[in-house]
Design an enzyme around this catalytic site. Sequence first.
Site, PDB file in Angstrom:
ATOM      1  N   CYS A  83      -8.700  -2.721 -11.139  1.00  0.00           N
ATOM      2  CA  CYS A  83      -7.666  -2.350 -12.100  1.00  0.00           C
ATOM      3  C   CYS A  83      -8.261  -1.468 -13.204  1.00  0.00           C
ATOM      4  O   CYS A  83      -8.677  -0.360 -12.909  1.00  0.00           O
ATOM      5  CB  CYS A  83      -6.975  -3.594 -12.651  1.00  0.00           C
ATOM      6  N   HIS A 186      -5.043  -5.884  -7.491  1.00  0.00           N
ATOM      7  CA  HIS A 186      -5.876  -7.041  -7.824  1.00  0.00           C
ATOM      8  C   HIS A 186      -6.193  -7.828  -6.556  1.00  0.00           C
ATOM      9  O   HIS A 186      -5.358  -8.600  -6.104  1.00  0.00           O
ATOM     10  CB  HIS A 186      -5.155  -7.943  -8.817  1.00  0.00           C
ATOM     11  N   GLU A 188      -8.108 -10.269  -6.207  1.00  0.00           N
ATOM     12  CA  GLU A 188      -8.217 -11.695  -6.519  1.00  0.00           C
ATOM     13  C   GLU A 188      -6.846 -12.337  -6.660  1.00  0.00           C
ATOM     14  O   GLU A 188      -6.735 -13.543  -6.822  1.00  0.00           O
ATOM     15  CB  GLU A 188      -9.067 -11.887  -7.788  1.00  0.00           C
TER      16      GLU A 188
END
Lengths: 218, 290
Positions: A83, A186, A188
């Site tokens: 990001c 993202h 994650e």
Amino acid sequence: MKRRIVIIDYEVGNHQSVINALEALHYDFLVSCKAADILAADAFILPGVGAFHEAMRNLKSRGLISLLGHEVLEKRKPILGICVGMQVLAGSSTEDGFHQGLGWIPGKVVKLQETRSRKVPHVGWSDLEIVKPGPLFRGMRERANFYFDHSYNFECGREFVAANCRDDSMITAAVQKDHIFGLQFHPEKSQIAGLKVLRNYLQFARDYNARRAVPADV
Amino acid sequence: MFKKRIIAVLILKGGRIVQSVGFRRYLPVGTIEVCAQSLNRWGIDEIILLDIEATSQGRKPDLNAVRALSRNCFVPITAGGGISDLNDITRAIHSGADKICINRAALDRPELIREGAKAFGKQCLVVAMDVFRGVNGKTEVMTGNGRAGTGKDPVRWAKEAEECGAGELLVQAVHRDGAKQGYDVALLKEIAQAVSIPVIGLGGAGHPAHFLEAFTQTEICAAAAGNYFHFTEHSPVVTKAYLAQHGVNVRMDTENTYAEASFDEQGRVAKYPSEYLQRLRFIKVHEEKL
């Protein structure tokens, strides 16, 4: 040889999610901004939630720009920006004025223009048009979705684009220049598909370092 | 076209996840870990955690709950409840929240939206508003767990929040909370048209058709629900299967996509025809392990 993965702690990232993800993948890692840890690291993850200038300012105030620059550019240690961590890899950004970036991948970060079908910030899941399948997107399921949440877009030369957003091909989803990677989405936060991308990166880092036979302690 | 998001709202009260009916009655559901794990496996797109007692008890947000949530799912998390200054925002994000949601604090001090957006980017700030529609059809922004009126007009407040730097708006219809009567489509339509940032609708979902109605009749980017997801297994992916069959673009990443399912009147998955089940016997799907 034990791999040393360092998640760069510079106070704008959402480290906790990246930590959770690496724990789920059973990787050992450190969260740090200390010079000693960075010098001893084999690979970096630069997370990010935040504003560009804040991210750059925090990197600067911790002395990370020259330190990381040396490790990544001279010693060629792999790095993955997520990001805002990806956006700072660019030369510049126009978020809240004009700001200099790290400039490790030629390109600029500009505001996403609103269109009829595109709301800004761009929040949500999208599948990708993968330009460079390896190493990040190896073994990815067809039409795997990733979570995006951003108002600015990384514009760069086509040779550096690893993937675009399929729902909106103007949006750069992933960039790569040799051992320097950036993800606008993202990983994650993108369930199994995202964890796979992280694992692919960490496997790349291991193989890359093994090929170059990095001495254990420099 | 971007994919529409299906969001689960977890309401935290007394350390447990609860269902809320009309902002008044609360029914226990379970621990945060179990809720998070189930939703994560069932293909939810995002989770919003609302600590509804924090503001009224005058305490700080429950960061342990945020941590527990973020350890048990790999989808975006929005944390709300009790966030009143930049420090709270920072701490919530460092605890694993990707976005934070402010309601009362934004009403009291809209400057906080600007400060948060400056520090973390505007995509990080979700402004929540509780809207009540009276018997005369007039809408008003509420505060204090939906109990006290503010005199603010929802559309005006939505625009103001956007100007201050809100990244998304969570619009909750107080009068539809737990009512299973469907979203307040008129309200969502009005607000989504007035602002250019994404709007999330909340309050009233009780049937997959309610999601469809909200997505087809308004420009909202995401539909959220709380209680709705607690009653049946795989509720998020079943809802998405229904939406996909009706032409809504949604994310389908779970192994079982219910692509061939049909639905009964209550919106539940109907019994499969026996030919389908026969065929199913020969399909073995391995769980995707990492």
